[in-house]
Motif scaffolding. Structure first.
Motif: not given
Ligand code: IPM
Ligand code: MN
Length: 351
Positions: A68-83
């Motif tokens: 189960f995954i909640g949601a991903l995205g954070d302005p501190r990771v500009a390229d959204n690499r982790h997502a």
């Protein structure tokens, strides 16, 4: 059952907590054992450790019964690499080729269209989930200059197109849905989408009891708004599916209500609400947890817990219809209070 839970970023953390509260309530009500194991993969974790997904991460996920995954995205990771690594990586590495997104209006008052009843908005979208424009094939030449060239290739394989279109027909047949619509842009994308059209026509011939219809994606967008009641099952590629399922979420009453399953039938699959991480709303107890709960219900259903899944869905519908929800659907409850209400309701709905 062992479930990997990745709350992720922003309101993903808030809505996942409530969805899991309701899952625990459903399991307890039916005397079932469920182990929810939280994995910290998120923007925070990535910024602290430099690691989005550990080296054995995908192999680890395969050992669970579901994810189960909640949601991903954070302005501190500009390229959204982790997502990309966590969400798209899981889709690709576990070969979760079916993105199953039901579009179901729970309460007529939530539909932005005039004079529609719940029966008018009730279809499912199957979005191809492992190919298309999402594969990251391409590159940039002379990046950052006025001579920049940016190429992003769309990948369509016979195997990839065939398995998702076939899944749509099989689903229709198994669930008493009469119509399957395939949407592409084969009038402009005359190579990649010619493949979709060829595969669709040949599969349609194998399902004579299912009405097969082909639409260009732009026309589908128009018809979804003009008269959504004409659709039962829609199948389309990765990017078009992404776009039309946001439109579908709007028809249901908003992103906070939309659910999805990322499936490889027979294998460990992943479930996530369609909503994003909405950083400004994180931790404010305002996010609507219903989409996350309905995604968790899809998960239980996939795992064969039909009664528990049905109890969750009924409890969610009761809450939505009675106005016991968050402000985005006209309620006055917080995220947590909505979770408490629906968890209690699951117990009441016992057969
Ligand atoms: C979705 C999302 C993702 C997608 C993003 C976060 C990469 O919009 O699941 O619909 O485009 O698939
Ligand atoms: Mn999307």
């Amino acid at each position: 059952m062992r479930i990997a839970v990745i709350p992720g970023d922003g309101i993903g953390v808030d809505t996942t907590a409530e969805a899991m509260k309701v899952v625990r309530a459903a399991a307890a009500a039916y005397g079932r054992r469920i182990e929810l194991e939280t994995l910290p993969w998120s923007a925070d974790h990535y910024l602290k450790t430099g690691v989005a997904v550990p080296p054995n991460g995908y192999a680890m996920l395969r050992e669970f019964d579901a994810i189960f995954i909640g949601a991903l995205g954070d302005p501190r990771v500009a390229d959204n690499r982790h997502a990309r690594d966590i969400l798209l990586g899981t889709r690709f590495e576990l070969d979760l080729y079916v993105n199953y997104r039901p579009v179901k209006l729970l309460d007529a008052r939530l539909c932005p269209l005039k004079d529609r009843s719940a029966a008018d908005v009730n279809f499912v979208v199957f979005r191809e989930n492992t190919e298309g424009l999402y594969v990251g094939v391409g590159g940039r030449f002379k990046a950052g200059t006025d001579d920049e060239v940016a190429i992003q290739e769309e990948l369509n394989t016979y195997k990839g197109v065939h398995r998702i279109v076939k899944h749509a027909f099989e689903f229709a047949k198994a669930n008493g849905r009469r119509r399957v619509c395939m949407a592409d842009k084969s009038n402009a994308m005359t190579d990649g989408h010619a493949l979709w059209l060829r595969v669709f026509k040949s599969l349609a011939a194998q399902y004579p009891t299912v009405e097969a219809r082909h639409l260009y994606i732009d026309a589908l967008a128009l018809l979804m708004v003009q008269n959504p009641a004409q659709f039962d099952v829609i199948v389309t590629n990765n990017l078009f599916g992404d776009i039309i399922t946001d439109l579908g979420a709007a028809l249901q009453g908003g992103l906070g209500l939309a659910a999805s399953g990322n499936l490889h039938p027979g294998r460990t699959s992943m479930f996530e609400p369609v909503h994003g991480s909405a950083p400004p709303l994180a931790g404010k107890n305002v996010a609507n947890p219903v989409g996350a709960m309905l995604s968790a219900a899809l998960m239980l259903d996939y795992l064969g817990w039909d009664a528990e899944a049905a109890a969750m869905e009924t409890a969610v519908r009761d809450a939505v219809v009675s106005g016991s929800g968050t402000p985005d659907i006209g309620g006055s409850l917080g995220t947590r209070e909505t979770g408490d209400y629906i968890a209690a309701r699951v117990q009441k709905n016992l057969p």
